[in-house]
Design an enzyme around this catalytic site. Structure first.
Site, PDB file in Angstrom:
ATOM      1  N   ILE A  82      -5.497   9.813  10.759  1.00 26.33           N
ATOM      2  CA  ILE A  82      -4.519  10.356   9.816  1.00 26.33           C
ATOM      3  C   ILE A  82      -5.277  10.834   8.578  1.00 26.33           C
ATOM      4  O   ILE A  82      -6.175  10.134   8.087  1.00 26.33           O
ATOM      5  CB  ILE A  82      -3.475   9.280   9.427  1.00 26.33           C
ATOM      6  CG1 ILE A  82      -2.887   8.580  10.673  1.00 26.33           C
ATOM      7  CG2 ILE A  82      -2.373   9.889   8.560  1.00 26.33           C
ATOM      8  CD1 ILE A  82      -2.101   9.456  11.623  1.00 26.33           C
ATOM      9  N   GLY A 108       0.833  -1.205   0.000  1.00 23.69           N
ATOM     10  CA  GLY A 108       0.000   0.000   0.000  1.00 23.69           C
ATOM     11  C   GLY A 108       0.867   1.254   0.000  1.00 23.69           C
ATOM     12  O   GLY A 108       0.465   2.301   0.515  1.00 23.69           O
ATOM     13  N   ASN A 136       1.644  -2.288   5.404  1.00 21.67           N
ATOM     14  CA  ASN A 136       0.770  -1.113   5.557  1.00 21.67           C
ATOM     15  C   ASN A 136      -0.556  -1.274   4.815  1.00 21.67           C
ATOM     16  O   ASN A 136      -1.526  -0.607   5.159  1.00 21.67           O
ATOM     17  CB  ASN A 136       1.537   0.119   5.053  1.00 21.67           C
ATOM     18  CG  ASN A 136       0.655   1.295   4.786  1.00 21.67           C
ATOM     19  OD1 ASN A 136       0.262   2.019   5.688  1.00 21.67           O
ATOM     20  ND2 ASN A 136       0.301   1.488   3.505  1.00 21.67           N
ATOM     21  N   ARG A 167       0.146   5.497  -1.821  1.00 23.61           N
ATOM     22  CA  ARG A 167      -0.571   6.712  -1.377  1.00 23.61           C
ATOM     23  C   ARG A 167      -0.695   6.704   0.154  1.00 23.61           C
ATOM     24  O   ARG A 167      -0.398   5.698   0.817  1.00 23.61           O
ATOM     25  CB  ARG A 167      -1.942   6.822  -2.036  1.00 23.61           C
ATOM     26  CG  ARG A 167      -2.924   5.783  -1.580  1.00 23.61           C
ATOM     27  CD  ARG A 167      -4.293   5.976  -2.217  1.00 23.61           C
ATOM     28  NE  ARG A 167      -5.290   5.305  -1.415  1.00 23.61           N
ATOM     29  CZ  ARG A 167      -6.302   4.613  -1.912  1.00 23.61           C
ATOM     30  NH1 ARG A 167      -6.467   4.522  -3.215  1.00 23.61           N
ATOM     31  NH2 ARG A 167      -7.184   4.041  -1.121  1.00 23.61           N
ATOM     32  N   VAL A 225      -2.282  -8.271  -1.608  1.00 24.73           N
ATOM     33  CA  VAL A 225      -1.501  -8.920  -0.543  1.00 24.73           C
ATOM     34  C   VAL A 225      -2.215 -10.105   0.100  1.00 24.73           C
ATOM     35  O   VAL A 225      -1.583 -10.896   0.798  1.00 24.73           O
ATOM     36  CB  VAL A 225      -1.063  -7.917   0.554  1.00 24.73           C
ATOM     37  CG1 VAL A 225      -0.096  -6.890   0.013  1.00 24.73           C
ATOM     38  CG2 VAL A 225      -2.272  -7.264   1.218  1.00 24.73           C
ATOM     39  N   TYR A 230     -12.675  -4.366  11.711  1.00 23.90           N
ATOM     40  CA  TYR A 230     -11.399  -3.658  11.531  1.00 23.90           C
ATOM     41  C   TYR A 230     -10.598  -3.667  12.838  1.00 23.90           C
ATOM     42  O   TYR A 230      -9.397  -3.942  12.844  1.00 23.90           O
ATOM     43  CB  TYR A 230     -11.697  -2.230  11.075  1.00 23.90           C
ATOM     44  CG  TYR A 230     -10.486  -1.355  10.838  1.00 23.90           C
ATOM     45  CD1 TYR A 230      -9.678  -1.542   9.714  1.00 23.90           C
ATOM     46  CD2 TYR A 230     -10.165  -0.319  11.711  1.00 23.90           C
ATOM     47  CE1 TYR A 230      -8.571  -0.717   9.482  1.00 23.90           C
ATOM     48  CE2 TYR A 230      -9.070   0.508  11.486  1.00 23.90           C
ATOM     49  CZ  TYR A 230      -8.278   0.307  10.366  1.00 23.90           C
ATOM     50  OH  TYR A 230      -7.195   1.126  10.141  1.00 23.90           O
ATOM     51  N   SER A 238      -3.470   0.041  14.268  1.00 26.00           N
ATOM     52  CA  SER A 238      -4.360   1.203  14.401  1.00 26.00           C
ATOM     53  C   SER A 238      -4.678   1.414  15.875  1.00 26.00           C
ATOM     54  O   SER A 238      -4.660   0.462  16.672  1.00 26.00           O
ATOM     55  CB  SER A 238      -5.668   0.941  13.658  1.00 26.00           C
ATOM     56  OG  SER A 238      -6.661   1.868  14.057  1.00 26.00           O
TER      57      SER A 238
END
Ligand code: NAD
Length: 236
Positions: A178, A12, A80, A15, A58, A145, A132
């Site tokens: 972020i 990743g 990432n 970006r 991935v 998540y 995270s």
């Protein structure tokens, strides 16, 4: 000659946070590869900045093998690549749950496994898993998540104990909020409300997270650690 440089892979890395980490590693003299899933315009922009891009999912075992065949041995891997899901549990399908785990957890496992093979023979390497704040403390309406990111924290600690003997360090970084495309779903009023919960008074940047990756690169006595980069959003 670029072929003599040590290689780094950022999944990743085309970006957002991954791009910032990839550019930071480029600045340290690495030949940097970035795996990405689909966003071709970001990949093109990353290439223009000197990053070698590889389109690879991935979560796909064969794609990850092909990715590492392209990169060759890597000294640094930043896991990432990630996707999020904002849904209440009663609306979350089993397929959505599995996909969150496939990208965020299975992806990190597959890349760490391939990377470890080369790192073990070199007796050197660094793996950084991007978790995270929700993996640390849990986020409402983000149970899939949060669970996946918590799994990454456990994976990091276990792998640091297993691979430390081979000179390989494994750590995680846990970003707070972020300012990347992942958070583009927030309305301006939601952004305002979120800001009120961040003691340092701003959202983080990819560069804030990349600096933590560089810290882990530089400090060769740190392994099994998690670095929160969250502006005080959640002090645990
Ligand atoms: P982003 O959506 O801007 O970028 C995600 C990157 O991952 C993209 O380059 C995309 O191509 C890649 N990717 C997605 N699925 C992939 C797959 N299956 N295979 C290969 N590549 C894939 O997101 P971001 O905000 O930069 O997030 C990067 C990481 O940081 C993620 O793991 C995310 O969970 C984590 N994170 C982000 C925040 C935040 O507030 N933005 C907070 C905490 C953790």
């Amino acid at each position: 000659m670029t072929s003599e440089k040590k290689s780094a892979l950022v999944t990743g890395g085309t970006r957002g946070i991954g791009l910032a980490a990839a550019l930071a590693l480029l600045g340290r003299g690495y030949r940097v590869f970035a795996a990405y899933s689909s966003d071709e315009s970001s990949a093109k922009a990353a290439r223009e900045q000197g990053i070698e891009t590889v389109r690879a999912d991935v979560s796909d075992e064969e794609a990850v093998r092909a990715l590492f065949a392209r990169t060759g041995p890597t000294e640094v891997v930043v896991n990432n690549a990630g996707i999020s899901l904002f849904k209440q549990i009663q609306d979350t399908s089993a397929e959505e749950w599995d996909r969150i785990f496939a990208v965020n957890v299975r992806g990190a496992f597959l890349c760490a496994r391939e990377a470890a093979k080369g790192m073990i023979s070199e007796k050197r390497g660094l793996i950084v898993n991007i978790s995270s704040v929700w993996g640390e403390v849990g986020g409402s309406c983000e149970s899939a998540y949060s669970a996946a990111k918590a799994a990454l924290l456990g994976f990091t600690k276990a792998l640091s104990k297993e691979l430390g003997w081979s000179g390989i360090r494994v750590n995680s970084v846990s970003p707070g909020v972020i300012d990347t495309r992942m958070n583009s779903r927030f309305s301006s009023s939601e952004r305002e409300a979120l800001l009120e919960e961040i003691p340092l008074g701003r959202f983080g940047t990819g560069e804030d997270v990349a600096r933590a990756v560089l810290f882990l690169l530089d400090n060769e006595y740190v392994t099994g650690a998690d670095i929160p980069v969250n502006g005080g959003f959640s002090v645990v």
